[in-house]
Scaffold this active site. Structure first.
Site, PDB file in Angstrom:
ATOM      1  N   ASP A 339       0.853  -1.173   0.000  1.00 26.39           N
ATOM      2  CA  ASP A 339       0.000   0.000   0.000  1.00 26.39           C
ATOM      3  C   ASP A 339       0.895   1.232   0.000  1.00 26.39           C
ATOM      4  O   ASP A 339       2.021   1.188   0.501  1.00 26.39           O
ATOM      5  CB  ASP A 339      -0.882  -0.020   1.253  1.00 26.39           C
ATOM      6  CG  ASP A 339      -2.022   0.979   1.182  1.00 26.39           C
ATOM      7  OD1 ASP A 339      -2.428   1.328   0.064  1.00 26.39           O
ATOM      8  OD2 ASP A 339      -2.499   1.397   2.237  1.00 26.39           O
ATOM      9  N   ASP A 658      -8.924  -4.110   1.630  1.00 27.07           N
ATOM     10  CA  ASP A 658      -7.722  -4.930   1.480  1.00 27.07           C
ATOM     11  C   ASP A 658      -7.908  -6.356   2.000  1.00 27.07           C
ATOM     12  O   ASP A 658      -7.080  -7.221   1.728  1.00 27.07           O
ATOM     13  CB  ASP A 658      -6.545  -4.288   2.231  1.00 27.07           C
ATOM     14  CG  ASP A 658      -6.190  -2.921   1.698  1.00 27.07           C
ATOM     15  OD1 ASP A 658      -6.172  -2.763   0.465  1.00 27.07           O
ATOM     16  OD2 ASP A 658      -5.938  -2.007   2.500  1.00 27.07           O
TER      17      ASP A 658
END
Length: 924
Positions: A339, A658
């Site tokens: 990320d 996620d």
């Protein structure tokens, strides 16, 4: 509440209502924006659609999970051996074997019980209250009672209770980072959008479990429960299977092969004994002895303890391991999907460029720490000569609702990160922000609205208390409001809008977020009650541009370089725009810098992923480095595509979006500080500092853990092989067994604990991050290691069997000869342990005392073996007998000889490998 087949809803509505005008959505849902649903209709729809909750997925109960811990081929053999041994009256043997099985099952059960809570965390996230209109009355109801058609009222601090099509907004901003990965709050509107608009760009929608940060809004429920965006993610998490780690895969494969071999050899041994006229009971015991000897009983405990030591080491480097096998998986990782926000970057917006008076200034420093400098053309700024720059920074302070605060040693902001960044840039520019905020009297404010695209404040400051209007907002909008601009020397001159637009485009092309600053003209009187009218009159003075971004962490830049050096590909996955992601990737070193405006085939957007054919996606993903504006399903597809290409994938994340990808990845890594509980529960590892550098450190530790596990396996398997060969040769030749089953258990368990486990404390070898990742297809044991196992197994067979026969020829009893054979096994294992501290380097290169645990382990093993040989109670338990002092000399001689033979083999192989590598380099 369960919806029956007869009561399935006829009314359906997709959450994709962003392309419809508000009145059509209301008409289709048969509701009224000002009245909401009548109470009776809401109750009817609740019956038809079911509650606004996420369904629970059935899982195995505690008892079944415990029983499944015994579902392993080697465990079958050990359990059967324990049962047969008990039936034959050998209770000590049976108890020890079953004890090993039970301990392994308990450890596995505890691990599994702590792992599967991701779906429960998702369900907990949507349990909240909602403010709705029911029959024209404003009321609060449990979010679980919401139905399609309900009209929901939103205000700052609310968690959005379902997927809503917004019907009206007032300065509404929502933090959707947990769902989309977008690092900035999203300003909302009620206007219809094009059909192809991606979820992250749907400004007229509010999604379940996102957070309202400011403003108010009203929306109609279009999706509830499993039909919401978070519901689809819940389904993805539930459908995503648990991924076996490389270690568990290889050990499972190794165990299957070993099971077949052990059963085959045991059967052959039993058949040969019967053929030679031995009794069936004796042959059963011989077959059990062979099985017990061939199975590395200490391996499960060694794996668990070695991984646990790795967990402890990683915790000191800010990485908390939730699932033990993840420790080793890190060491075999070939791709890290990271990320962007907070992991590769500071998660603190920072002004990096200011353009004022027709000049570009660079700003040093990162984050909210107000330490930094302004430079122009590489030279420090002389503030006496830069009135335009000072005016631009001052406007950023006045038109601002944020506060800069210091908490112990760290700086932070209270309010919007963008506004906080402008306070920090003003501090770096020498302005006393706290003093300015203290002196200023704010008379009026026009908050930012998506319709206006700017914010304006009216303040009185200074001795004359003259009112000054300060404005900030979108570049095109501010330029349209301006007639003048401030020149480099501080004069108000006619505006050259094209020059400012060109500079703004250049800065935006570098991934920077650009805001324009303006103020009222000098001497211009502004009435407090006509602030919007005064700002829109088109007579403002343009002061300049402030361009900012969330900068990369310096330590992340170094960590990415180390990973690339180690042969690990690093890929960035972000909810931000492609341009922003690409700019950060260039600064970090993920991709080479390219001229602004040029395309890069290393950057792939969510829309490109959606249109790429399924069979072409793995290669496209493998080639790309930056993935921008991706949806939860696409994150999952990215991980699956990389795994299709044979990669061992580590995936980082912090949001609800996620969770499916974190669970699918070979190792999911959640952020500990800003991560949602869903992300943490779906992960294998949690970073306590949310820093990519900690991932690189964990990879290094993981490689060390796998090295130590490999060393243990290479150390323990020769013993099992030697014990099996001794039993087979004895049966085949018609001799008495040189070692008994209970003695085999003594050897295996004591040496595993006192000697083998000491390898778990072995320090990481130098250059561990200079070598490429292990090939995922490479077997657990290479040809060279198999040869070493065979070599040492043969030495154990020759040494133990030879001394067993020699002792009998000298007149020793069978019990004494067996005691000698057992001691040969233990002594050879002691000397071989020093060879296994490194599979390539010599003991002199490592340092004799670089792992003091080995030394202490040898001392403990010597004491145990003396107890085994000379303690009377041990004689009755393990059928041993005392031996005279002279007998120890040949035993030690065999141990020393085995050390030098293995050392010579290691030296020859190292020289051969080095020459081959040099030849390859010379040839290339």
């Amino acid at each position: 509440m369960r919806v029956s087949e007869e009561k399935k809803p006829k009314l359906t509505m997709s959450q994709d209502t962003h392309h419809l005008p508000v009145h059509e959505v209301l008409l289709f849902l048969e509701t009224d924006a000002s009245q909401g649903l009548p109470q009776n209709e809401a109750a009817s729809r609740l019956e038809r659609f079911g509650p606004n909750t996420l369904p629970r997925i059935r899982r195995h109960g505690s008892f079944m999970r415990f029983i499944l811990q015994f579902h392993h081929p080697l465990i079958y053999i050990l359990t059967a051996s324990s049962g047969i041994t008990a039936l034959l009256g050998e209770w000590v043997d049976a108890g020890v074997i079953f004890g090993v099985v039970l301990v392994n099952a308990i450890v596995g059960f505890i691990q599994e019980s702590r792992a599967e809570n991701a779906l429960d965390a998702l369900i907990a996230m949507v349990k909240t209250e909602a403010t709705v209109l029911r029959g024209g009355e404003k009321c609060k109801i449990p979010s679980s009672d919401l139905v399609p058609g309900d009209v929901v009222l939103l205000e700052a601090g609310d968690k959005v209770p379902a997927d809503l099509r917004l019907t009206s907004v007032r300065e509404l901003q929502i933090d959707e980072s947990a769902l989309t990965g977008e690092s900035l709050v999203v300003s909302k509107s009620e206007h219809r959008l094009p059909t192809e608009t991606l979820m992250a760009d749907r400004q007229n929608m509010a999604y379940s479990s996102t957070l309202v940060t400011s403003g108010q809004g009203k929306g109609v429920v279009v999706s509830t429960g499993s039909a919401t965006e978070i519901g689809r993610i819940h389904q993805l998490v539930g459908e995503t299977p648990d991924i076996e780690t490389p270690l568990t895969k290889k050990i499972a494969h190794f165990s299957k092969i070993l099971t077949v071999v052990i059963l085959g050899l045991a059967g052959v041994t039993f058949a040969i004994g019967i053929w030679r006229g031995q009794s069936a009971v004796e042959m059963f015991m011989a077959a059990v002895a062979l099985a017990v000897g061939a199975i590395p009983e200490g391996l499960p405990a060694a794996v668990t303890i070695t991984l646990a030591i790795g967990v402890s080491r990683m915790a000191k480097r800010h990485a908390i391991i939730r699932k033990l096998p993840a420790v080793e998986t890190l060491g075999s990782t070939t791709v890290i999907c990271s990320d962007k926000t907070g992991t590769l970057t500071e998660n603190q917006m920072t002004v990096q460029r200011v353009w004022a008076g027709g000049q570009l200034f660079r700003v040093s420093g990162t984050g909210y720490n107000p330490m930094g400098e302004f430079t122009k053309d590489g030279q420090l700024v002389n503030w006496d000569h830069e009135p335009a720059l000072s005016a631009c920074l001052l406007a950023g302070v006045l038109c601002n609702d944020a506060q800069l605060v210091k908490q112990k040693e760290n700086w932070d902001i209270v309010g919007d990160p963008t506004e906080g960044a402008m306070l920090v840039s003003a501090c770096k520019g020498g302005l006393d922000v706290k003093q300015i905020q203290h002196e200023v009297t704010r008379e009026n404010v026009l908050p930012f609205e998506s319709e206006n695209q700017f914010m304006a404040t009216l303040d009185r400051r200074g001795a004359d208390q003259q009112a000054v209007m300060s404005v900030k907002g979108a570049v095109e909008k501010i330029l349209n409001l301006c007639q003048y601009e401030l020149s480099a020397d501080g004069r108000e001159v006619p505006l050259e809008a094209s020059r400012a637009l060109q500079q703004a485009e250049t800065l935006a092309g570098q991934g920077l977020r650009v805001l324009a600053m303006a103020r009222s003209t000098e001497g211009k009187h502004v009435e407090g009650h006509s602030l919007k009218q005064a700002a829109s009159a088109g007579e403002l003075v343009f002061l300049g541009l402030q361009a900012m971004m969330d900068p990369p962490r310096p330590e992340a830049i170094a960590a990415v370089g180390n990973c690339q050096k180690a042969g690990i590909a690093v890929k960035m996955i972000t909810g931000d725009h492609a341009m922003t992601g690409r700019a950060i990737a260039e600064q970090i070193g993920l991709i080479p810098e390219t001229p602004v405006g040029t395309e890069s085939n290393l950057v792939m957007t969510g829309s490109a992923i959606a249109t790429t054919p399924h069979n072409a996606l793995p290669r496209a993903v493998d080639r790309s480095v930056v993935f921008a504006r991706v949806s939860p399903e696409q994150k999952l597809r990215l991980v699956e595509a990389l795994q299709t290409e044979g990669h061992i994938v580590a995936m980082t994340g912090d949001g609800v979006n996620d969770a499916p990808a974190l669970k699918q990845a070979d190792i999911g890594i959640a952020m500990g500080r800003v991560g949602t509980e869903v992300a943490k529960e779906s992960s294998d590892m949690v970073l306590t500092d949310d820093n990519f550098a900690s991932i690189e450190a964990a990879v290094e530790e993981g490689r060390g853990v796998f090295d130590n596990l490999t060393k243990f396996i290479v150390w323990t398997l020769p013993t099992n092989m030697g014990e099996g060969l001794v039993i087979m040769v004895a049966i085949g030749a018609g001799f008495a067994l040189p070692i008994l089953p209970v003695q085999i258990l003594w050897i295996n368990m004591t040496t595993a604990v006192a000697l083998g486990l000491m390898l778990a404390f072995e320090p990481k070898e130098t250059g561990i991050m200079d070598r490429p990742p292990r090939d995922p297809g490479q077997p657990l044991l290479t040809g060279a290691l198999l040869w070493r196992i065979v070599l040492v197994g043969a030495l154990l067979l020759a040494g133990s069997f030879g001394l067993f026969l020699w002792e009998q020829e000298r007149g020793s009893t069978v019990v004494e000869a067996r005691t000698v054979a057992v001691n040969v096994f233990v002594v050879v294992e002691m000397f071989y342990l020093f060879n296994c501290r490194s599979l390539e380097r010599s003991l002199l290169q490592l340092g004799l005392f670089s792992n003091p645990w080995v030394t202490w382990g040898v001392i403990v093993m010597i004491a145990l073996q003396l107890l085994f040989t000379y303690a009377p109670f041990m004689h009755s338990l393990f059928h041993s007998a005392p031996i005279d002092g002279g007998t120890w000399l040949p035993i030690l001689g065999i141990g020393v000889a085995s050390y030098f033979i293995v050392g010579l083999d290691k030296w020859v192989r190292h020289r051969f490998t080095t020459k081959n590598n040099e030849a390859v380099v010379a040839g290339s």
